[in-house]
Design a protein around this motif. Structure first.
Motif, PDB file in Angstrom:
ATOM      1  N   ILE A 172      16.276   8.676  -5.340  1.00  0.00           N
ATOM      2  CA  ILE A 172      15.601   9.358  -4.112  1.00  0.00           C
ATOM      3  C   ILE A 172      16.340   9.354  -2.841  1.00  0.00           C
ATOM      4  CG2 ILE A 172      13.649   9.102  -2.835  1.00  0.00           C
ATOM      5  CD1 ILE A 172      12.120   7.934  -5.224  1.00  0.00           C
TER       6      ILE A 172
ATOM      7  N   MET B 224      -7.904   0.200  -6.540  1.00  0.00           N
ATOM      8  CA  MET B 224      -6.978   0.595  -5.619  1.00  0.00           C
ATOM      9  C   MET B 224      -5.611   0.864  -6.200  1.00  0.00           C
ATOM     10  SD  MET B 224      -8.304   1.496  -2.823  1.00  0.00           S
ATOM     11  CE  MET B 224      -6.769   1.816  -1.734  1.00  0.00           C
TER      12      MET B 224
ATOM     13  N   MET C  30      -5.648   2.807   2.069  1.00  0.00           N
ATOM     14  CA  MET C  30      -5.283   1.828   1.144  1.00  0.00           C
ATOM     15  C   MET C  30      -5.052   0.592   1.849  1.00  0.00           C
ATOM     16  SD  MET C  30      -2.753   3.455  -1.742  1.00  0.00           S
ATOM     17  CE  MET C  30      -3.208   1.934  -2.959  1.00  0.00           C
TER      18      MET C  30
ATOM     19  N   LYS D 268      -4.408  -6.013 -11.759  1.00  0.00           N
ATOM     20  CA  LYS D 268      -5.088  -5.601 -10.616  1.00  0.00           C
ATOM     21  C   LYS D 268      -5.990  -4.128 -10.701  1.00  0.00           C
ATOM     22  CE  LYS D 268      -4.321  -9.653  -8.593  1.00  0.00           C
ATOM     23  NZ  LYS D 268      -5.361 -10.620  -8.287  1.00  0.00           N
TER      24      LYS D 268
ATOM     25  N   ALA E  50       0.545  -1.258  -0.014  1.00  0.00           N
ATOM     26  CA  ALA E  50       0.143  -0.015  -0.080  1.00  0.00           C
ATOM     27  C   ALA E  50       0.854   1.268   0.042  1.00  0.00           C
ATOM     28  CB  ALA E  50      -0.900   0.017   1.133  1.00  0.00           C
ATOM     29  N   ARG E  51       2.114   1.224   0.732  1.00  0.00           N
ATOM     30  CA  ARG E  51       2.882   2.395   0.664  1.00  0.00           C
ATOM     31  C   ARG E  51       3.680   2.481  -0.458  1.00  0.00           C
ATOM     32  NH1 ARG E  51       4.165   6.498   4.156  1.00  0.00           N
ATOM     33  NH2 ARG E  51       6.327   6.799   4.461  1.00  0.00           N
ATOM     34  N   PRO E  52       3.526   3.636  -0.982  1.00  0.00           N
ATOM     35  CA  PRO E  52       4.363   3.938  -2.117  1.00  0.00           C
ATOM     36  C   PRO E  52       5.783   3.128  -2.132  1.00  0.00           C
ATOM     37  CG  PRO E  52       3.234   5.754  -1.825  1.00  0.00           C
ATOM     38  CD  PRO E  52       3.111   5.028  -0.500  1.00  0.00           C
ATOM     39  N   ALA E  53       6.316   2.696  -3.133  1.00  0.00           N
ATOM     40  CA  ALA E  53       7.548   1.822  -2.942  1.00  0.00           C
ATOM     41  C   ALA E  53       8.731   2.631  -2.665  1.00  0.00           C
ATOM     42  CB  ALA E  53       7.791   1.173  -4.239  1.00  0.00           C
ATOM     43  N   HIS E  54       8.877   3.940  -3.120  1.00  0.00           N
ATOM     44  CA  HIS E  54       9.863   4.842  -2.765  1.00  0.00           C
ATOM     45  C   HIS E  54       9.743   5.613  -1.506  1.00  0.00           C
ATOM     46  CE1 HIS E  54       6.454   6.618  -5.180  1.00  0.00           C
ATOM     47  NE2 HIS E  54       6.644   7.604  -4.465  1.00  0.00           N
ATOM     48  N   HIS E  55       8.827   5.237  -0.704  1.00  0.00           N
ATOM     49  CA  HIS E  55       8.831   5.904   0.820  1.00  0.00           C
ATOM     50  C   HIS E  55       9.308   5.066   1.925  1.00  0.00           C
ATOM     51  CE1 HIS E  55       4.903   8.724  -0.150  1.00  0.00           C
ATOM     52  NE2 HIS E  55       6.139   8.662  -1.036  1.00  0.00           N
ATOM     53  N   ASP E  56       9.772   5.862   2.933  1.00  0.00           N
ATOM     54  CA  ASP E  56      10.243   4.905   4.047  1.00  0.00           C
ATOM     55  C   ASP E  56       9.304   3.877   4.547  1.00  0.00           C
ATOM     56  OD1 ASP E  56      12.663   6.419   3.914  1.00  0.00           O
ATOM     57  OD2 ASP E  56      12.126   7.827   5.532  1.00  0.00           O
TER      58      ASP E  56
ATOM     59  N   GLU F  39       6.002   4.781 -11.032  1.00  0.00           N
ATOM     60  CA  GLU F  39       6.873   4.099 -10.049  1.00  0.00           C
ATOM     61  C   GLU F  39       7.946   3.443 -11.050  1.00  0.00           C
ATOM     62  OE1 GLU F  39       5.067   1.258  -7.448  1.00  0.00           O
ATOM     63  OE2 GLU F  39       3.951   3.009  -6.343  1.00  0.00           O
TER      64      GLU F  39
ATOM     65  N   ASP G 269      -2.022   6.050   3.284  1.00  0.00           N
ATOM     66  CA  ASP G 269      -1.394   4.909   3.416  1.00  0.00           C
ATOM     67  C   ASP G 269      -2.678   4.016   4.039  1.00  0.00           C
ATOM     68  OD1 ASP G 269       0.870   5.428   2.101  1.00  0.00           O
ATOM     69  OD2 ASP G 269       1.847   5.915   4.295  1.00  0.00           O
TER      70      ASP G 269
ATOM     71  N   ARG H  91       1.871  13.399  -2.321  1.00  0.00           N
ATOM     72  CA  ARG H  91       2.328  11.794  -1.889  1.00  0.00           C
ATOM     73  C   ARG H  91       3.588  11.404  -2.187  1.00  0.00           C
ATOM     74  NH1 ARG H  91      -0.227   7.525   0.536  1.00  0.00           N
ATOM     75  NH2 ARG H  91      -0.338   5.545  -0.679  1.00  0.00           N
TER      76      ARG H  91
ATOM     77  N   GLN I 127      -2.364  -7.885  -5.479  1.00  0.00           N
ATOM     78  CA  GLN I 127      -1.246  -7.400  -6.220  1.00  0.00           C
ATOM     79  C   GLN I 127      -1.468  -7.853  -7.824  1.00  0.00           C
ATOM     80  OE1 GLN I 127       2.230  -8.997  -3.919  1.00  0.00           O
ATOM     81  NE2 GLN I 127       3.188  -6.790  -4.222  1.00  0.00           N
TER      82      GLN I 127
END
Lengths: 93, 366
Positions: free
Chosen positions: B58, B41, A43, B36, A14-20, B50, A40, B110, A93
């Motif tokens: 980053i 979502m 989601m 999906k 759920a959390r964007p892949a590029h976030h901690d 992404e 987050d 975000r 997924q």
């Protein structure tokens, strides 16, 4: 299957892949003290609802503030249980 | 001075036919972005973004704090992939459960936070000129507002029912009927022409001379202009909008037209763009080579201007200005064959519906 393991796996999606990302290891944790922001949590909540087959209209009203609350609310409204962690992740997924 | 210090791109030459549309057409796309999607979502445009949000890049930015701005050049204010009309059920239909996730400014906020402390977050909806138009914003933020870094992320919900219906109805994209006659995507060609809609994304980092290390190119100047035209989805044959944008960029760059040797055209290959862009270029320059990436990767819309500029920089690293695909006549200006890259500056051009034109001048002679 451990609920915390499931939560952390779902939260990672759920959390964007590029976030901690910091895994949660206690049922007492308050979500405001976690790395997850409000979007987050939306989601994560909807993913959990899909895995446990909870109707959207109920899921949208579930606003748990701790892991324990989330677990309790899921137990109250679920219409199925995940077969395995792998199965659960396949649903989202 | 402003430098392009890093970038990531995502584009594809993979083409598939989308048949179940009012206007069947081929698209350049990453089909996996729709996996999906119907859960409501996971949105294809987010998955596309992404592809360029490289965690290593980053991290590199986070470890080097500076006064930073983040711009999402999305070409639109909404990434919902919706279509208000009744359309056939197809693979491009996707649901969405929460409207906020589909708004570009929400997505920008975000995403921006991943880069560390950000002083400014904005979005740009200037249609297909969007990413190149933000070069004007990059200049302003760095030259007049004390920013040392501007991160530009650009992608659009290009392969969606809304866009394909719109472009099909407007007869802008190449129709299946045209393709069955043997017409293939190209630009500035008498026989072939037109484009496929395509998915693409770019992440580019612009930094001031105060912090830039090992830059890839210098952004000399950029300008965005409008065209005085009664048709908001048309282009004037004299290329007025292109000329104003190009002359503006040259003036800001303080360079002479003779210094431009390579042109990354908008190059959609539509009849109107062929005429307008060619007229404008030849009114200002007389010694240049020109290419177009759209015949190869499709029209990635809002992302196209900056994405194609970065692809050109990749090719120039190999000393090549690539040919325009599917040219039927030999042409050493609007290249029918790959050419060795000449010494000189680069002009990048883009055009968007709503009478907007952007141009940017870059130099790799650092």
């Amino acid at each position: 299957m451990n609920f915390l393991d499931l939560f952390n796996a779902v939260a990672r999606v759920a959390r964007p892949a590029h976030h901690d990302f910091v895994s949660i290891d206690t049922m007492d944790l308050r979500f405001v003290d976690s790395c997850f922001d409000s979007l987050d949590m939306i989601m994560i909540g909807m993913f959990m609802a899909m895995i446990y087959d909870i109707p959207d209209e109920i899921a949208k009203e579930m606003n748990p503030t701790t892991m324990q609350e989330m677990y309790d609310q899921i137990q109250q409204h679920k219409r199925r249980d995940p077969e395995s962690l792998e199965w659960a992740l396949e649903q989202i997924q | 001075m402003i430098y392009l210090t890093d970038y990531r791109t995502a584009s594809t030459t993979h083409v598939e036919l989308i048949e179940n549309l009012s206007y069947p057409q081929k698209v350049n796309w990453f089909p996996e972005t729709y996996n999906k999607a119907k859960l409501g979502m996971i949105y294809p445009p987010h998955k596309l973004a992404e592809k360029v949000l490289d965690p290593q890049l980053i991290t590199k930015i986070r470890e080097k704090p500076a006064k930073t701005a983040f711009i999402l050049a999305a070409g639109n204010g909404h990434l919902a992939g919706i279509n208000p009309r009744k359309i056939p059920e197809n693979d491009l239909n996707y649901a969405y459960k929460f409207l906020p996730f589909t708004l570009t400014q929400v997505y920008a906020g975000r995403t921006a936070q991943a880069f560390g402390e950000i002083e400014y977050i904005s979005t740009d909806a200037t249609a297909c000129a969007s990413s190149l138009k933000t070069m004007m914003d990059v200049q302003s933020l760095i030259n007049y507002y004390g920013f040392d870094r501007v991160i530009v992320l650009s992608f659009e919900d290009a392969v969606s029912n809304s866009v394909l219906e719109f472009f099909g109805e407007a007869q802008a994209s190449l129709s299946l009927k045209d393709e069955m006659k043997g017409i293939t995507p190209s630009a500035f060609d008498e026989v072939n022409g037109g484009f496929h809609v395509g998915q693409g994304a770019v992440l580019a980092i612009f930094e001031s001379e105060r912090i830039a290390v090992d830059p890839m190119a210098q952004l000399m100047g950029a300008y965005t202009a409008s065209e005085n035209h009664t048709n908001a989805i048309g282009q004037k044959e004299d290329g007025e909008g292109y000329q104003k944008a190009i002359n503006g960029a040259l003036a800001i760059s303080k360079i002479d037209p003779t210094q431009i040797k390579i042109v990354k055209t908008h190059g959609t290959g539509t009849k109107s763009n062929n005429v307008a862009e060619k007229f404008a270029l030849e009114s200002i320059f007389n010694d240049f080579v020109a290419t177009s990436y759209k015949p190869k990767i499709g029209h990635t819309m809002g992302a196209s201007g900056l994405l194609e500029t970065c692809l050109l920089l990749d090719d120039l690293n190999y000393g090549v200005v690539p040919k325009i695909l599917n040219r039927t006549a030999s042409d050493s200006r609007y290249l029918s064959e790959d050419a060795l890259s000449p010494d000189g500056m680069i002009l990048s051009v883009a055009s968007g519906m709503g009478n907007v034109y952007s141009a940017a001048v870059l130099s790799t002679e650092l």
